[in-house]
Write a protein that holds these residues in place. Structure first.
Motif, PDB file in Angstrom:
ATOM      1  N   ALA A   1       0.838  -1.199   0.000  1.00 24.02           N
ATOM      2  CA  ALA A   1       0.000   0.000   0.000  1.00 24.02           C
ATOM      3  C   ALA A   1       0.876   1.253   0.000  1.00 24.02           C
ATOM      4  O   ALA A   1       0.619   2.206  -0.744  1.00 24.02           O
ATOM      5  CB  ALA A   1      -0.930   0.000   1.210  1.00 24.02           C
ATOM      6  N   GLN A   2       1.901   1.247   0.812  1.00 27.05           N
ATOM      7  CA  GLN A   2       2.806   2.410   0.878  1.00 27.05           C
ATOM      8  C   GLN A   2       3.411   2.698  -0.497  1.00 27.05           C
ATOM      9  O   GLN A   2       3.399   3.836  -0.979  1.00 27.05           O
ATOM     10  CB  GLN A   2       3.943   2.140   1.873  1.00 27.05           C
ATOM     11  CG  GLN A   2       3.512   2.145   3.327  1.00 27.05           C
ATOM     12  CD  GLN A   2       4.620   1.638   4.244  1.00 27.05           C
ATOM     13  OE1 GLN A   2       5.557   0.948   3.801  1.00 27.05           O
ATOM     14  NE2 GLN A   2       4.517   1.960   5.522  1.00 27.05           N
ATOM     15  N   ARG A   3       3.947   1.641  -1.123  1.00 23.65           N
ATOM     16  CA  ARG A   3       4.643   1.820  -2.416  1.00 23.65           C
ATOM     17  C   ARG A   3       3.669   2.252  -3.497  1.00 23.65           C
ATOM     18  O   ARG A   3       4.011   3.019  -4.384  1.00 23.65           O
ATOM     19  CB  ARG A   3       5.355   0.525  -2.816  1.00 23.65           C
ATOM     20  CG  ARG A   3       6.628   0.259  -2.029  1.00 23.65           C
ATOM     21  CD  ARG A   3       7.502  -0.786  -2.707  1.00 23.65           C
ATOM     22  NE  ARG A   3       6.762  -2.001  -3.012  1.00 23.65           N
ATOM     23  CZ  ARG A   3       6.729  -3.069  -2.223  1.00 23.65           C
ATOM     24  NH1 ARG A   3       7.369  -3.069  -1.075  1.00 23.65           N
ATOM     25  NH2 ARG A   3       6.049  -4.137  -2.593  1.00 23.65           N
ATOM     26  N   LEU A   4       2.437   1.773  -3.405  1.00 24.97           N
ATOM     27  CA  LEU A   4       1.420   2.136  -4.394  1.00 24.97           C
ATOM     28  C   LEU A   4       1.038   3.604  -4.249  1.00 24.97           C
ATOM     29  O   LEU A   4       0.836   4.320  -5.235  1.00 24.97           O
ATOM     30  CB  LEU A   4       0.193   1.251  -4.169  1.00 24.97           C
ATOM     31  CG  LEU A   4      -0.883   1.213  -5.214  1.00 24.97           C
ATOM     32  CD1 LEU A   4      -0.336   0.676  -6.519  1.00 24.97           C
ATOM     33  CD2 LEU A   4      -2.026   0.335  -4.738  1.00 24.97           C
TER      34      LEU A   4
ATOM     35  N   ALA B   1       8.632   7.395  -3.428  1.00 25.55           N
ATOM     36  CA  ALA B   1       9.306   7.388  -2.126  1.00 25.55           C
ATOM     37  C   ALA B   1      10.500   6.446  -2.137  1.00 25.55           C
ATOM     38  O   ALA B   1      10.443   5.361  -2.711  1.00 25.55           O
ATOM     39  CB  ALA B   1       8.326   6.959  -1.039  1.00 25.55           C
ATOM     40  N   SER B   2      11.576   6.864  -1.450  1.00 26.23           N
ATOM     41  CA  SER B   2      12.734   5.988  -1.303  1.00 26.23           C
ATOM     42  C   SER B   2      12.721   5.322   0.067  1.00 26.23           C
ATOM     43  O   SER B   2      13.398   4.325   0.290  1.00 26.23           O
ATOM     44  CB  SER B   2      14.039   6.785  -1.470  1.00 26.23           C
ATOM     45  OG  SER B   2      14.050   7.877  -0.570  1.00 26.23           O
TER      46      SER B   2
ATOM     47  N   ILE C   1      -6.970   6.350  -0.834  1.00 24.87           N
ATOM     48  CA  ILE C   1      -7.382   5.402   0.199  1.00 24.87           C
ATOM     49  C   ILE C   1      -7.301   4.002  -0.407  1.00 24.87           C
ATOM     50  O   ILE C   1      -7.773   3.784  -1.535  1.00 24.87           O
ATOM     51  CB  ILE C   1      -8.839   5.649   0.633  1.00 24.87           C
ATOM     52  CG1 ILE C   1      -9.050   7.114   1.060  1.00 24.87           C
ATOM     53  CG2 ILE C   1      -9.224   4.703   1.780  1.00 24.87           C
ATOM     54  CD1 ILE C   1     -10.474   7.584   0.908  1.00 24.87           C
ATOM     55  N   GLU C   2      -6.686   3.072   0.291  1.00 29.71           N
ATOM     56  CA  GLU C   2      -6.637   1.700  -0.174  1.00 29.71           C
ATOM     57  C   GLU C   2      -7.070   0.786   0.967  1.00 29.71           C
ATOM     58  O   GLU C   2      -6.613   0.939   2.097  1.00 29.71           O
ATOM     59  CB  GLU C   2      -5.221   1.296  -0.609  1.00 29.71           C
ATOM     60  CG  GLU C   2      -4.674   2.014  -1.830  1.00 29.71           C
ATOM     61  CD  GLU C   2      -5.240   1.524  -3.163  1.00 29.71           C
ATOM     62  OE1 GLU C   2      -5.139   2.285  -4.143  1.00 29.71           O
ATOM     63  OE2 GLU C   2      -5.785   0.401  -3.227  1.00 29.71           O
TER      64      GLU C   2
ATOM     65  N   LEU D   1      -0.269  -3.147 -14.398  1.00 28.39           N
ATOM     66  CA  LEU D   1      -1.566  -3.606 -13.912  1.00 28.39           C
ATOM     67  C   LEU D   1      -2.081  -2.670 -12.821  1.00 28.39           C
ATOM     68  O   LEU D   1      -3.269  -2.323 -12.780  1.00 28.39           O
ATOM     69  CB  LEU D   1      -1.428  -5.030 -13.374  1.00 28.39           C
ATOM     70  CG  LEU D   1      -2.681  -5.878 -13.403  1.00 28.39           C
ATOM     71  CD1 LEU D   1      -3.111  -6.179 -14.828  1.00 28.39           C
ATOM     72  CD2 LEU D   1      -2.461  -7.185 -12.651  1.00 28.39           C
ATOM     73  N   ALA D   2      -1.175  -2.259 -11.945  1.00 28.33           N
ATOM     74  CA  ALA D   2      -1.563  -1.322 -10.883  1.00 28.33           C
ATOM     75  C   ALA D   2      -2.067  -0.015 -11.488  1.00 28.33           C
ATOM     76  O   ALA D   2      -3.056   0.552 -11.034  1.00 28.33           O
ATOM     77  CB  ALA D   2      -0.387  -1.067  -9.936  1.00 28.33           C
ATOM     78  N   ASP D   3      -1.379   0.460 -12.542  1.00 28.30           N
ATOM     79  CA  ASP D   3      -1.804   1.691 -13.221  1.00 28.30           C
ATOM     80  C   ASP D   3      -3.168   1.522 -13.864  1.00 28.30           C
ATOM     81  O   ASP D   3      -4.000   2.433 -13.832  1.00 28.30           O
ATOM     82  CB  ASP D   3      -0.797   2.077 -14.311  1.00 28.30           C
ATOM     83  CG  ASP D   3       0.419   2.774 -13.722  1.00 28.30           C
ATOM     84  OD1 ASP D   3       1.432   2.892 -14.443  1.00 28.30           O
ATOM     85  OD2 ASP D   3       0.353   3.191 -12.554  1.00 28.30           O
ATOM     86  N   ALA D   4      -3.391   0.363 -14.473  1.00 33.90           N
ATOM     87  CA  ALA D   4      -4.685   0.096 -15.115  1.00 33.90           C
ATOM     88  C   ALA D   4      -5.803   0.149 -14.085  1.00 33.90           C
ATOM     89  O   ALA D   4      -6.867   0.733 -14.322  1.00 33.90           O
ATOM     90  CB  ALA D   4      -4.655  -1.263 -15.810  1.00 33.90           C
TER      91      ALA D   4
END
Lengths: 180, 280
Positions: free
Chosen positions: A32-35, A40-41, A113-114, B28-31
């Motif tokens: 979730a963080q990376r998405l 972010a590094s 929001i995820e 896929l995440a972008d889609a």
């Protein structure tokens, strides 16, 4: 019915004996963080504890009680630059337990929001903290629908107002306790 | 099991998007993100609650006013009109005053119009304009979720995803080569997914379910719920649940109300829109 709570065993068999009727693990915290902050590094845990004054301010801003003193917060950084925050929360309905993450900009506006996990159970277990503890910190494989293989459900619309209330609360917490 | 599955709160519920195949994870995440943007757009345009939505603007408009609305809103209004015509008015988006009267929706203003079955409140006109013909409040809650699902599926297909399932709080649509099993909640026990209810296999189609079990409540000595018979404005509290399968989710969504009001799983509107229904 009495359950013998055996933490070591439960870690291995939790998915079998006490499985919720329906559960989906969407994302774990790192995913979730990376998405939510693709640039972010690093993510640094920066948990907060609200003072009484802050809790009152949150309640005034959000129109909802602040509910908890302690909140799990990560700062998202690119080098030393703060990109924003990720706040984690759980909301409990009568039959649902939802873990989710909210991404905030540095000025505390909500970016994204995820949902992390959605669990549903027809018994009273959802309201039982001991039952809920089985799932704390467990990293199921992402995308997995647990519990008897039901992966897709059609039904009358289940309201997500407790999630949107939670997001409003988190936005207020951001304003009060995170915004620089 | 789908390669990636995400969920976000939109449209008053959780919207769950699962996608698989033909793309690496990042694409896929972008889609999926693009698909959620479509859902967010529908919320912005058609939410009863958001002050700047097309719906709120139409509800504030006075008879005689002509408003420009987004093409998506225009399409939904036209579809609603077609379903109303095919159902003798059982489906009616102008039922909002009833829902407000029962505290199912907040009042957009103090001057509540009376609900009049058969009264034409809006008219879709040339150039994407909508004219308010009479006092009335509309609510697109019975069709907008389905429409959002269709747009989300479109975004996923455009992005090159191999197969996907978009589920907006129980209104869903799938595409891809394989059939997808879907469980329908047992109306007598909606949270018990281990027994009761029904299971169907969907392939490149949509399904929506309407029932009163999550919205039913006591009101002034009787029962009300979010499902309404447009011909009378009467609520349709029932122990049964109606599911409709159709090529598009907007159709499935709207048609469930027609089947709920008529109790007829062979209603002619189903054939007109290439749909089938089941009641459990």
């Amino acid at each position: 019915m009495r359950y013998l709570y055996l933490p070591l065993l439960a870690a291995g068999v939790a998915g079998v004996v006490h499985a919720p009727a329906f559960a989906t693990q969407y994302l774990n915290v790192e995913q979730a963080q990376r998405l939510m902050f693709q640039d972010a590094s690093a993510f640094r845990e920066q948990n907060i504890s609200l003072t009484l004054a802050q809790m009152q301010q949150v309640e005034k801003l959000a129109g909802l009680p602040a509910r908890s003193v302690n909140w799990r917060v990560f700062g998202a950084y690119k080098g030393e630059a703060l990109l924003g925050y990720v706040v984690l929360d759980d909301v409990i309905g009568k039959f649902e337990l939802i873990s989710y993450a909210v991404a905030l900009s540095p000025d505390a506006t909500v970016r994204q929001i995820e949902i992390l996990t959605y669990r549903e159970s027809h018994g009273g277990e959802i309201r039982n903290p001991a039952w809920r503890r089985q799932f704390v910190g467990k990293q199921a494989q992402a995308g997995l629908a647990l519990g008897d293989g039901v992966a897709n459900i059609s039904g009358a619309t289940l309201s997500a107002s407790h999630v949107t209330d939670g997001v409003r609360r988190i936005a207020a917490i951001g304003q009060v306790a995170l915004k620089k | 099991m789908m390669q990636m599955r995400r969920a976000q709160p939109w449209l008053g519920t959780l919207v769950d998007i699962a996608a698989d195949g033909a793309l690496p994870d990042a694409a896929l995440a972008d889609a999926i993100t693009q698909a959620f943007l479509e859902v967010a757009l529908v919320q912005r345009l058609m939410s009863f609650h958001e002050r700047d939505s097309d719906v709120a603007r139409l509800n504030r408009a006075l008879p005689g006013d002509s408003l420009a609305v987004h093409p998506h809103t225009f399409q939904v209004l036209q579809l609603a009109q077609a379903i109303a015509a095919a159902s003798n008015g059982m489906f009616n988006i102008a039922c909002a005053p009833r829902l407000v009267a029962w505290d199912c929706l907040p009042a957009p203003s103090d001057a509540m119009p009376a609900y009049e079955p058969g009264l034409e409140v809006l008219r879709c006109e040339a150039g994407g304009m909508v004219r308010k013909l009479a006092p009335g409040w509309i609510d697109l809650g019975g069709i907008a979720k389905g429409y959002a699902v269709d747009l989300a599926i479109g975004a996923l297909i455009d992005a090159g995803v191999g197969s996907a399932c978009v589920n907006a709080g129980g209104d869903l649509r799938v595409f891809g080569a394989d059939a997808v099993p879907v469980a329908i909640r047992d109306p007598r026990n909606p949270y018990n997914l281990r027994r009761g209810g029904a299971s169907v296999l969907l392939r490149n189609e949509a399904m929506a379910t309407s029932a009163s079990y999550f919205s039913i409540k006591e009101w002034e000595g009787g029962q009300v719920c979010a499902l309404i018979d447009g011909r009378s404005g009467a609520p349709l509290p029932s122990a049964a649940s109606v599911s409709v399968r159709a090529p598009r989710c907007a159709l499935a969504d709207a048609l469930t109300k027609v089947i709920a009001a008529s109790g007829d799983i062979d209603h002619p509107a189903l054939r007109e829109f290439e749909a089938t229904a089941l009641i459990i």
